[in-house]
Design an enzyme around this catalytic site. Structure first.
Site, PDB file in Angstrom:
ATOM      1  N   GLY A   1       0.780  -1.123   0.152  1.00 40.84           N
ATOM      2  CA  GLY A   1      -0.147   0.100   0.049  1.00 40.84           C
ATOM      3  C   GLY A   1       0.867   1.218   0.096  1.00 40.84           C
ATOM      4  O   GLY A   1       0.298   2.235   0.308  1.00 40.84           O
ATOM      5  N   GLY A   2       2.186   1.116  -0.265  1.00 37.78           N
ATOM      6  CA  GLY A   2       3.269   2.386  -0.267  1.00 37.78           C
ATOM      7  C   GLY A   2       3.247   2.883   0.915  1.00 37.78           C
ATOM      8  O   GLY A   2       4.101   4.017   0.987  1.00 37.78           O
TER       9      GLY A   2
ATOM     10  N   SER B   1       5.144  -5.741  -2.365  1.00 37.09           N
ATOM     11  CA  SER B   1       5.301  -4.362  -2.623  1.00 37.09           C
ATOM     12  C   SER B   1       5.975  -3.707  -1.713  1.00 37.09           C
ATOM     13  O   SER B   1       7.107  -3.822  -1.185  1.00 37.09           O
ATOM     14  CB  SER B   1       3.943  -3.738  -3.044  1.00 37.09           C
ATOM     15  OG  SER B   1       3.989  -2.287  -3.565  1.00 37.09           O
TER      16      SER B   1
END
Length: 551
Positions: free
Chosen positions: A129-130, A222
């Site tokens: 989710g960055g 991520s």
């Protein structure tokens, strides 16, 4: 991380409630586990025993480090509802943003088939989710599916965790009046400290759920993979896991310097109109809600700060020097990672843009946001290398997209794999090429579809098969479940489980997978036909071009 394609209306739900797992003085029916930090009451979900919303820290203060839970084994704690997500903007794709939100969000979830069976491998998952969005309340990260799909004679303990996001997880307060290192020096890396506290909780409590604290696999995708890779560089953290899985993320280009963190934070203070710690703490919920979208837009990416205290100044060098020697590693990327940026959103979501400039601009922006961090790598500024790379294909939009994907995912993952293998870790590299039929996804999802213009798998694709959430997770990307081969789901899950169990991904459903080294560069390619085939140095020409500029 899931790509934000449509920025929804900012909805930050400021709740007063803490994690739904509150202490209860009365006995409760359900599955009871007595651990060091509580007697946890879970429930049976059709053969999977689950414990939702367990607090892994004492109640937290804003911009201060987490601490051990204050509860003991005498406290009865009901664990029947997801804990809150951290504060974040609302986004149509990020399901966790639609759940209740709270600053005090340090909770985790546990799944297993049978808490009474002992010595099981443990998988601890960090969501993406960055660093600004996401949470465990998302079917893409629901450990129920992974555990349920294990063979009848197999079991594990799956754990997922929430951590602080955005400015709540990283903010440099040093320029504010009333700041002191002793009180607020940890504020710049709270997300990392949260994750470390969760790992410590697992180490001290997971045996009560039947897990083996000496057989823990840390897994992230991520930003979660970047977080896991960061934890790999920290001895105080990597003592708590023996294996690690890094899916589409690492430390390159995702850490910032102290100077950049101060610059970013001063932008936050300007937007909020504060000049002291007291004023920051006094910002109302409504005011934060009104201004948080602007903060997110200006500062989204990256998040972790190489401060030389919590996070090493040069984590890449630490890996080369052997800080993680002996930890088994599985690392890989998907072929179309951020093809999102090449989609012509304004005209035809099935076709690419006709000018690569937006991709070039985004590549530049991402590099600028990384500041002057030591662990940074980019072909920008090396025009001869870029021109050689672009010359490999007439489709310049595709080549620029490949260059972005390599700069932020594949090539940098190769650097990490090289460092770890050379320092003594067993490393297994994969490259994921399978994607669902593009037209089937478009037909099923319409304008909500997210498909690569070239039909490649994009960021998060393998995550759906790893967890087995083919019905519930991210249909915009994967399309209808019937388009995902059952045999590929089965082989993917068994491969990930085998690695978690043994530190080696080999199993009867895939071909031989050899360790990665800088000579043969053996890589498992999950092909467009859903096959598993080991290749030596896939896409070698692109790698060799970019290898001319090493970090």
């Amino acid at each position: 991380m899931k790509k934000k394609c449509f920025l929804g209306t900012l909805i930050i739900i400021f709740t007063m409630a803490l994690c739904s797992c509150g202490t209860n003085d009365e006995d409760s029916s359900g599955i009871e586990v007595q651990a060091n930090t509580g007697t946890y009451i879970g429930h049976d979900n059709d053969g999977v025993q689950e414990f939702l919303g367990i607090s892994y820290s004492a109640p937290i203060d804003k911009w201060k480090a987490p601490s051990a839970p204050e509860t003991t084994s005498d406290d009865i704690i009901e664990c029947d509802e997801w804990g809150p997500s951290c504060y974040q903007i609302d986004d149509d794709v990020e399901v966790a943003s639609s759940w209740k939100q709270d600053y005090d969000c340090l909770d985790l979830n546990v799944w297993t088939k049978d808490v009474t069976s002992e010595g099981k491998p443990v998988i601890v998952f960090i969501h993406g989710g960055g660093g600004w969005q996401g949470g465990t309340y998302d079917p893409c990260y629901d450990g129920e599916f992974f555990v349920r799909n294990l063979a009848e004679n197999e079991d594990c303990v799956m754990v997922s965790l929430n951590y602080r996001l955005g400015i709540f997880g990283s903010l440099n307060l040093s320029s504010l009046e009333g700041y002191s290192d002793e009180e607020y020096g940890d504020a710049i890396n709270l997300a990392t400290l949260d994750q470390m506290q969760a790992l410590k909780w697992v180490n001290e409590n997971i045996s009560a759920f039947g897990g083996d604290p000496d057989n823990v696999t840390l897994m992230g995708q991520s930003f979660g993979a970047g977080s896991a890779c960061t934890l790999l560089t920290i001895p105080e953290a990597n003592q708590y896991f023996q294996h690690i899985i890094l899916e589409s993320g690492n430390i390159f280009n995702r850490q910032i310097s102290m100077e950049k963190s101060q610059e970013n934070s001063e932008k936050v203070f300007e937007i909020l109109g504060v000049s002291s710690v007291d004023e920051l703490l006094a910002v109302s919920e409504e005011e934060m809600k009104e201004k948080y979208e602007q903060i997110d837009e200006e500062l989204h990416h990256p998040h972790r700060v190489a401060d030389g205290n919590v996070i090493p100044l040069d984590g890449y060098q630490a890996l080369k020097d052997g800080v993680a020697s002996g930890i088994d590693v599985m690392i890989g990327t998907v072929s179309g990672e951020y093809d999102f940026e090449a989609i012509d959103w304004d005209n035809s979501i099935s076709e690419p843009i006709d000018d690569p400039q937006p991709i070039i601009d985004y590549l530049t922006t991402m590099q600028e946001r990384a500041g002057e961090a030591i662990v940074k790598w980019s072909p920008l500024g090396h025009d001869d290398i870029i021109n050689e790379y672009l010359a490999q294909d007439e489709d310049q939009v595709k080549r620029w997209m490949d260059l972005f994907n390599d700069s932020h995912y594949r090539q940098t993952s190769i650097f990490i794999a090289e460092a770890l293998a050379s320092a003594g870790s067993d490393v297994y590299m994969y490259y994921w090429e399978w994607a669902p039929d593009k037209e089937a996804v478009l037909e099923a999802e319409g304008d909500s579809a997210e498909v690569s213009p070239w039909g490649r798998p994009m960021h998060c694709m393998e995550q759906i098969l790893v967890f087995g959430c083919t019905e519930e997770g991210y249909p915009e990307l994967a399309g209808p479940a019937e388009g995902i081969p059952d045999e590929l789901v089965a082989s993917t899950q068994l491969t990930w489980f085998s690695f978690a169990k043994n530190g080696n991904p080999n199993n009867e459903l895939i071909t031989q997978w050899d360790k990665y080294d800088t000579e043969s560069r053996q890589t498992m390619v999950i092909g467009t036909d859903a096959s598993w085939n080991q290749q030596s140095d896939p896409r070698s020409e692109d790698r060799k071009i970019l290898d001319q500029i090493r970090p």
